[in-house]
Design a protein around this motif. Structure first.
Motif, PDB file in Angstrom:
ATOM      1  N   PHE A   1       0.838  -1.191   0.000  1.00 32.45           N
ATOM      2  CA  PHE A   1       0.000   0.000   0.000  1.00 32.45           C
ATOM      3  C   PHE A   1       0.876   1.245   0.000  1.00 32.45           C
ATOM      4  O   PHE A   1       2.077   1.190   0.292  1.00 32.45           O
ATOM      5  CB  PHE A   1      -0.971   0.009   1.187  1.00 32.45           C
ATOM      6  N   LEU A   2       0.272   2.355  -0.366  1.00 35.08           N
ATOM      7  CA  LEU A   2       0.989   3.619  -0.468  1.00 35.08           C
ATOM      8  C   LEU A   2       0.719   4.463   0.767  1.00 35.08           C
ATOM      9  O   LEU A   2      -0.427   4.762   1.089  1.00 35.08           O
ATOM     10  CB  LEU A   2       0.558   4.374  -1.727  1.00 35.08           C
ATOM     11  N   ASN A   3       1.795   4.854   1.449  1.00 29.40           N
ATOM     12  CA  ASN A   3       1.673   5.716   2.620  1.00 29.40           C
ATOM     13  C   ASN A   3       1.541   7.178   2.224  1.00 29.40           C
ATOM     14  O   ASN A   3       0.872   7.958   2.901  1.00 29.40           O
ATOM     15  CB  ASN A   3       2.908   5.575   3.517  1.00 29.40           C
ATOM     16  N   ASP A   4       2.203   7.540   1.130  1.00 28.05           N
ATOM     17  CA  ASP A   4       2.257   8.957   0.767  1.00 28.05           C
ATOM     18  C   ASP A   4       2.533   9.088  -0.725  1.00 28.05           C
ATOM     19  O   ASP A   4       3.401   8.399  -1.271  1.00 28.05           O
ATOM     20  CB  ASP A   4       3.372   9.644   1.572  1.00 28.05           C
ATOM     21  N   VAL A   5       1.774   9.940  -1.386  1.00 27.33           N
ATOM     22  CA  VAL A   5       2.023  10.313  -2.781  1.00 27.33           C
ATOM     23  C   VAL A   5       1.929  11.831  -2.841  1.00 27.33           C
ATOM     24  O   VAL A   5       0.854  12.399  -2.658  1.00 27.33           O
ATOM     25  CB  VAL A   5       1.000   9.680  -3.745  1.00 27.33           C
ATOM     26  N   THR A   6       3.053  12.496  -3.076  1.00 31.50           N
ATOM     27  CA  THR A   6       3.097  13.958  -3.005  1.00 31.50           C
ATOM     28  C   THR A   6       3.802  14.538  -4.223  1.00 31.50           C
ATOM     29  O   THR A   6       4.925  14.141  -4.545  1.00 31.50           O
ATOM     30  CB  THR A   6       3.835  14.418  -1.729  1.00 31.50           C
ATOM     31  N   LEU A   7       3.153  15.467  -4.898  1.00 33.42           N
ATOM     32  CA  LEU A   7       3.783  16.204  -5.991  1.00 33.42           C
ATOM     33  C   LEU A   7       4.850  17.116  -5.402  1.00 33.42           C
ATOM     34  O   LEU A   7       4.551  17.986  -4.583  1.00 33.42           O
ATOM     35  CB  LEU A   7       2.728  17.029  -6.733  1.00 33.42           C
TER      36      LEU A   7
ATOM     37  N   SER B   1       4.607   0.851   1.508  1.00 36.51           N
ATOM     38  CA  SER B   1       4.837  -0.170   2.527  1.00 36.51           C
ATOM     39  C   SER B   1       4.510  -1.526   1.928  1.00 36.51           C
ATOM     40  O   SER B   1       3.548  -1.653   1.160  1.00 36.51           O
ATOM     41  CB  SER B   1       3.958   0.080   3.755  1.00 36.51           C
ATOM     42  N   TYR B   2       5.294  -2.523   2.286  1.00 33.92           N
ATOM     43  CA  TYR B   2       5.092  -3.824   1.668  1.00 33.92           C
ATOM     44  C   TYR B   2       5.724  -4.925   2.507  1.00 33.92           C
ATOM     45  O   TYR B   2       6.611  -4.691   3.330  1.00 33.92           O
ATOM     46  CB  TYR B   2       5.708  -3.852   0.266  1.00 33.92           C
ATOM     47  N   GLN B   3       5.256  -6.141   2.276  1.00 34.00           N
ATOM     48  CA  GLN B   3       5.901  -7.355   2.774  1.00 34.00           C
ATOM     49  C   GLN B   3       5.910  -8.340   1.617  1.00 34.00           C
ATOM     50  O   GLN B   3       4.860  -8.698   1.084  1.00 34.00           O
ATOM     51  CB  GLN B   3       5.155  -7.945   3.977  1.00 34.00           C
ATOM     52  N   ARG B   4       7.095  -8.787   1.220  1.00 32.79           N
ATOM     53  CA  ARG B   4       7.257  -9.582   0.003  1.00 32.79           C
ATOM     54  C   ARG B   4       7.437 -11.070   0.308  1.00 32.79           C
ATOM     55  O   ARG B   4       8.069 -11.444   1.296  1.00 32.79           O
ATOM     56  CB  ARG B   4       8.469  -9.091  -0.786  1.00 32.79           C
ATOM     57  N   LEU B   5       6.897 -11.876  -0.608  1.00 32.12           N
ATOM     58  CA  LEU B   5       7.105 -13.316  -0.592  1.00 32.12           C
ATOM     59  C   LEU B   5       7.754 -13.701  -1.915  1.00 32.12           C
ATOM     60  O   LEU B   5       7.232 -13.374  -2.987  1.00 32.12           O
ATOM     61  CB  LEU B   5       5.779 -14.073  -0.448  1.00 32.12           C
TER      62      LEU B   5
END
Length: 601
Positions: A364-370, A389-393
């Motif tokens: 998911f995205l915590n922040d998207v800022t121009l 933020s992520y958790q990878r497999l």
């Protein structure tokens, strides 16, 4: 006999006040950091020394003592001015004064009716999340929000994962922010809610988690300012344009299948365009205070584009970035071909060749800022700061359906920049490129290497109509990309100062809390250690409660600065935290090993 002249106490008092005023002015001139120069010519210190030499004993000693006390209090107050101390709780949610002014100048706005829509959206989205289906909510969510749900649903299906929610309650909803954005109004709503939240994966039970959760989230809504066409996307099942029954919308666009009107543009009603956790909202607000001349800058970029809005551009950037991430994870660059220029697409192909298939337990995205804007002779460019933020497999190369390893023991964050480009004086698009429509004619597109529209023959990734991806960069790559360029920094804090948003102690304290909660038990000894550490690090003890509660509910994400010189101290504090209850369990060992492998010691 020589008689000493007695000093008038009033005169001495005035001198002391002058000293204190000098100290105060000196600190406000830039000595305290932040946006100041941090330098100075030493004139203030010289004045203080002269005044101290003039004062007789014991007034000079008293004054020195007062200065030491003042310095201590100032340093303590400065240390407590941390982003982590500003995370809102359910008890300190306040309405934005700008919103109160908006209500005064817009008497037709019904706050109660708006908040009813917010509550309707909240409950409907929880149901859609459990069903992994957006048909019933598509008409009042933006394309970017749709994509955030869509990528999670793709991954949840691959993991055979479900998220059961129960005991859902909304305790309060407060309009906590208002701003004008081009021709649009934007409202941030702070929602205090609670629920029982259970994640279950039939395929990989090790990923199972859950529990009771009480939280604050910020939901952002956007609507066209002034006169709008009217409609109720939340409670009316009919299309606001043609009146046809529209209880559900299939596909990636918020388009009425009968009259082909796109209804989630903000023209008809408020549209949900972002959902942000309380800590992320605090970080984003600290970073992204836009400059006062932002409107003039975006007007220069937008030209004749009446629908130009920073919030909508950030929504477009989040949509593009998430589709790019899925294309990379699934080793299928075709998913991003239609909205990427040739150079960025070739880079994506190179990154996916021979790579392992990666699934996300969380993305998911915590922040998207121009953050920046610039142009050359042919094109405009926009840079967007992305914190994900992520958790990878990692899946096995020989059998992508079989798990090879869980790469990240906990959810972690990473910062990147995506750059979009569009031709100067571009024509308004006739279709939504990021939703599989040709921007030249509006025809439906498939995921293919062929960038020619099968209906009109136009190049669908042409920047003559739409903002397309010029590149996705790490922060270091972005800095190299911008060497020699002079972009307008739209946010007060540019990408080069991201690490300055949090001090080393902020990263350390955040990650220490994650360490303590990693084994699923936040013991009394661990909480005592956390509060003791918070006090030692200079935090206000009365304001760190929300961070501890988020750790207990596993809502915090692993954060690390981009500067590797800061990593060692953070890792050492995490090691100490692991021993705070006199035992190190396997989950804590796994997390520490991960920290050493990825960030050194």
């Amino acid at each position: 006999m020589i008689t000493k002249k007695k000093q008038n106490p009033a005169t001495i008092f005035i001198f002391i006040v002058l000293i204190l005023m000098t100290i105060d002015a000196f600190s406000r001139a830039g000595g305290g950091g932040g946006g100041g120069s941090g330098g100075g010519d030493g004139g203030g210190i010289f004045q203080i020394i002269l005044i101290l030499l003039y004062l007789p004993f014991p007034w000079n000693v008293i004054t020195i003592g007062a200065l030491i006390l003042l310095g201590y209090l100032f340093r303590k107050k400065t240390k407590q001015a941390s982003v982590l101390n500003k995370v809102p709780t359910a008890t300190n949610l306040k309405a934005d004064p700008a919103f109160l002014k908006y209500k005064q100048t817009n008497p037709g706005f019904d706050e109660n009716a708006f908040l009813v829509k917010v509550r309707t959206a909240f409950m409907a989205i929880q149901q859609a999340w459990m069903e992994q289906e957006t048909k019933k909510i598509r008409k009042f969510i933006s394309d970017g929000v749709y994509q955030r749900f869509n990528v999670q649903f793709i991954m949840m299906k691959k993991l055979q994962q479900s998220n059961q929610l129960s005991q859902i309650e909304i305790h309060s909803a407060v309009v906590a922010g208002f701003r004008n954005d081009g021709d649009f109004n934007v409202l941030d709503v702070a929602i205090h809610a609670s629920m029982k939240d259970t994640f279950v994966s039939k395929r990989f039970p090790k990923l199972n988690s859950g529990g009771y959760d009480s939280f604050v989230e910020y939901w952002t809504f956007i609507r066209k300012a002034g006169a709008i066409k009217g409609g109720d996307l939340y409670n009316d099942i009919h299309c606001p344009q043609c009146g046809a029954e529209l209880s559900e919308i299939e596909g990636e666009t918020g388009t009425c299948p009968y009259c082909k009107t796109v209804i989630n543009t903000g023209e008809f009603d408020w549209v949900l365009c972002e959902i942000t956790q309380a800590d992320d909202f605090t970080f984003s607000q600290s970073m992204a205070h836009k400059e006062s001349n932002l409107y003039q800058k975006i007007q220069k970029i937008s030209g004749h584009d009446k629908g130009f809005s920073v919030q909508w551009l950030e929504d477009k950037a989040s949509n593009a970035f998430l589709q790019w991430e899925i294309a990379k994870a699934l080793r299928n660059p075709l998913l991003a071909r239609r909205f990427s220029n040739s150079e960025s697409y070739e880079k994506l192909v190179a990154e996916t060749e021979g790579a392992w298939v990666v699934l996300f337990n969380r993305l998911f995205l915590n922040d998207v800022t121009l953050i920046s804007a610039w142009n050359d002779d042919k094109s405009n460019y926009l840079g967007f700061f992305i914190r994900k933020s992520y958790q990878r497999l990692q899946m096995k190369k020989e059998n992508p359906e079989e798990l090879d390893a869980i790469i990240d023991p906990v959810v972690r964050t990473q910062s990147q920049v995506i750059v979009l480009t569009r031709t100067l004086n571009a024509a308004p698009p006739k279709g939504l490129l990021y939703a599989h429509q040709c921007p030249s004619c509006g025809g439906t597109l498939s995921d293919t290497i062929d960038i020619k529209c099968p209906f009109c023959g136009a190049e669908v990734n042409s920047p003559d109509f739409e903002w397309i991806v010029e590149g996705v960069y790490s922060l270091g790559q972005y800095k190299l990309r911008m060497e020699g360029a002079e972009p307008d920094e739209i946010a007060e804090m540019g990408v080069g100062k991201v690490d300055d948003l949090l001090d080393v102690r902020d990263y350390a304290f955040n990650n220490v809390l994650i360490m303590m909660a990693s084994d699923g038990v936040f013991a009394a000894e661990e909480e005592q250690f956390a509060r003791s550490l918070a006090k030692k690090l200079g935090y206000n003890p009365s304001k760190i409660g929300p961070a501890i509660e988020m750790a207990k509910n596993k809502k915090l994400v692993l954060r690390m600065p981009d500067d590797p010189k800061k990593h060692g101290k953070i890792v050492r504090l995490m090691e100490k935290a692991a021993m705070s209850d006199n035992q190190v369990v396997q989950a804590e060992t796994d997390l520490l090993n991960y920290m050493h492998q990825n960030f050194g010691s």
